[in-house]
Design an enzyme around this catalytic site. Structure first.
Site, PDB file in Angstrom:
ATOM      1  N   GLY A 187      -5.761 -49.754  16.295  1.00  0.00           N
ATOM      2  CA  GLY A 187      -7.111 -49.187  15.672  1.00  0.00           C
ATOM      3  C   GLY A 187      -7.030 -49.759  14.578  1.00  0.00           C
ATOM      4  O   GLY A 187      -8.095 -49.262  13.125  1.00  0.00           O
ATOM      5  N   ARG A 218     -11.621 -50.772  12.140  1.00  0.00           N
ATOM      6  CA  ARG A 218     -12.388 -50.701  10.256  1.00  0.00           C
ATOM      7  C   ARG A 218     -11.378 -50.438  10.217  1.00  0.00           C
ATOM      8  O   ARG A 218     -10.025 -49.854  10.929  1.00  0.00           O
ATOM      9  CB  ARG A 218     -13.156 -50.380  10.816  1.00  0.00           C
ATOM     10  CG  ARG A 218     -13.364 -48.321  11.432  1.00  0.00           C
ATOM     11  CD  ARG A 218     -14.689 -47.805  11.844  1.00  0.00           C
ATOM     12  NE  ARG A 218     -15.154 -47.930  13.364  1.00  0.00           N
ATOM     13  CZ  ARG A 218     -14.421 -47.884  14.076  1.00  0.00           C
ATOM     14  NH1 ARG A 218     -13.755 -47.244  14.660  1.00  0.00           N
ATOM     15  NH2 ARG A 218     -15.832 -48.684  14.872  1.00  0.00           N
ATOM     16  N   ASP A 225      -7.174 -47.818  25.485  1.00  0.00           N
ATOM     17  CA  ASP A 225      -6.839 -46.171  24.961  1.00  0.00           C
ATOM     18  C   ASP A 225      -5.543 -46.317  24.380  1.00  0.00           C
ATOM     19  O   ASP A 225      -5.136 -46.653  25.850  1.00  0.00           O
ATOM     20  CB  ASP A 225      -7.684 -45.378  25.679  1.00  0.00           C
ATOM     21  CG  ASP A 225      -7.186 -43.858  25.456  1.00  0.00           C
ATOM     22  OD1 ASP A 225      -6.115 -43.967  24.948  1.00  0.00           O
ATOM     23  OD2 ASP A 225      -8.159 -43.414  26.127  1.00  0.00           O
ATOM     24  N   VAL A 226      -4.512 -46.314  23.679  1.00  0.00           N
ATOM     25  CA  VAL A 226      -3.382 -46.593  22.977  1.00  0.00           C
ATOM     26  C   VAL A 226      -2.600 -45.154  24.263  1.00  0.00           C
ATOM     27  O   VAL A 226      -1.766 -45.224  24.163  1.00  0.00           O
ATOM     28  CB  VAL A 226      -3.238 -46.524  22.035  1.00  0.00           C
ATOM     29  CG1 VAL A 226      -3.200 -48.023  21.137  1.00  0.00           C
ATOM     30  CG2 VAL A 226      -3.815 -45.163  21.179  1.00  0.00           C
ATOM     31  N   TYR A 255      -2.708 -32.762  12.736  1.00  0.00           N
ATOM     32  CA  TYR A 255      -2.516 -34.065  12.552  1.00  0.00           C
ATOM     33  C   TYR A 255      -1.177 -33.586  11.860  1.00  0.00           C
ATOM     34  O   TYR A 255      -0.525 -34.829  11.491  1.00  0.00           O
ATOM     35  CB  TYR A 255      -3.595 -34.319  11.664  1.00  0.00           C
ATOM     36  CG  TYR A 255      -3.799 -35.178  11.250  1.00  0.00           C
ATOM     37  CD1 TYR A 255      -4.328 -36.789  11.649  1.00  0.00           C
ATOM     38  CD2 TYR A 255      -3.268 -35.610   9.051  1.00  0.00           C
ATOM     39  CE1 TYR A 255      -4.398 -37.872  10.813  1.00  0.00           C
ATOM     40  CE2 TYR A 255      -3.452 -36.695   8.960  1.00  0.00           C
ATOM     41  CZ  TYR A 255      -3.762 -38.007   9.178  1.00  0.00           C
ATOM     42  OH  TYR A 255      -3.769 -39.040   8.813  1.00  0.00           O
ATOM     43  N   ALA A 310       2.278 -34.071  14.120  1.00  0.00           N
ATOM     44  CA  ALA A 310       2.139 -36.016  15.074  1.00  0.00           C
ATOM     45  C   ALA A 310       2.483 -36.681  14.007  1.00  0.00           C
ATOM     46  O   ALA A 310       3.015 -37.625  13.804  1.00  0.00           O
ATOM     47  CB  ALA A 310       0.527 -36.343  15.315  1.00  0.00           C
ATOM     48  N   LYS A 311       2.028 -36.672  12.477  1.00  0.00           N
ATOM     49  CA  LYS A 311       2.185 -37.291  11.572  1.00  0.00           C
ATOM     50  C   LYS A 311       3.940 -37.519  11.161  1.00  0.00           C
ATOM     51  O   LYS A 311       4.508 -38.552  10.757  1.00  0.00           O
ATOM     52  CB  LYS A 311       1.184 -37.108  10.522  1.00  0.00           C
ATOM     53  CG  LYS A 311       0.101 -37.565  10.541  1.00  0.00           C
ATOM     54  CD  LYS A 311      -0.466 -39.024  11.281  1.00  0.00           C
ATOM     55  CE  LYS A 311      -1.046 -40.314  11.281  1.00  0.00           C
ATOM     56  NZ  LYS A 311      -1.750 -41.219  11.831  1.00  0.00           N
TER      57      LYS A 311
END
Length: 252
Positions: A12, A15, A62-63, A153, A156-157
């Protein structure tokens, strides 16, 4: 003969925070693979690194795809050398309240953040174990503590925090460390979009947020890059399985 530089992979990294980390690691003497969905998207980051005298290549992958990850890591190993530093930064947002969140919203976010970190780590750790040296950093978030509208999110984090603790236990014998960085509010292009959605100027939005942060300012991508530089350094060899909140205070 001069020793070859350590090779880092930053996902990622086209940017934002990822680009800043890639540039900082290159400035610290690492050869860097700038990985994002397409090789074209990495060109600006690669150009910034090479213009500053560093060595970098762009890699499209694509990871969340096992095939893409294997191909990407093999390419890095062949082109730059065995990757021994990995920064799992790739991520997406699909925010919504739980009663509106779709299965696709959930699966997409968990797939990129958690599955992506797993696939990248599994591929890179093979090289780290062979080299008997490695550094793994996963980007978590203060949202891991809970945040309205981000069930996917936050899960996941939070999962990434448990992931690095287990990696630290399993890989420590090979001189491989694993840690997580949990950023607070960091000003990026994404925050401009948020400000527009709230019908605020970007400057006004940042000023409003800064008032709630103890140090009196919002974070910059360089703040996160500095933490990544430490975790990936030789000096951090006795720091593993930790989560560092870079948020301008104990809460943010």
């Amino acid at each position: 003969m001069a020793e070859s530089p350590r090779v880092a992979v930053v996902t990622g990294a086209a940017r934002g925070i990822g680009a800043s980390i890639a540039q900082r690691l290159a400035a610290d003497g690492r050869a860097v693979a700038v990985l994002d969905l397409s090789e074209e998207s990495t060109e600006e980051t690669v150009r910034a690194i090479t213009a500053a005298g560093g060595r970098a290549i762009g890699v499209g992958a694509d990871v969340s795809s096992a095939d893409d990850v294997k191909r990407a890591v093999d390419h890095v190993a062949t082109t730059l050398g065995p990757p021994t530093i990995l920064v799992n930064n790739a991520g997406i947002l699909r925010d919504n309240l739980i009663f509106r969140m779709t299965e696709d919203d959930w699966d997409a976010v968990v797939s990129v953040h958690l599955r992506g970190a797993f696939l990248m780590t599994r591929a890179v750790q093979t090289h780290q174990v062979k080299q008997e040296w490695g550094r793994i950093v996963c980007l978590s978030s203060i949202s891991a503590l809970g945040n309205r509208g981000q069930a996917n999110y936050t899960a996941a984090k939070a999962g990434l925090q448990g992931f690095v603790k287990t990696l630290a236990i399993e890989l420590g014998r090979y001189n491989v460390t694993a840690n997580a960085i949990a950023p607070g509010f960091i000003a990026t292009d994404m925050t401009r979009i948020t400000a527009e959605r709230m019908k605020l100027t970007h400057e006004g939005f940042l000023a409003q947020v800064a008032r709630e942060i103890p140090v009196g300012r919002v974070g910059k991508p360089e703040d996160i890059a500095a933490a990544a530089a430490f975790f990936t350094s030789d000096e951090a060899s006795f720091v593993s399985g930790q989560v560092l909140y870079v948020a301008g205070g104990p809460k943010a």
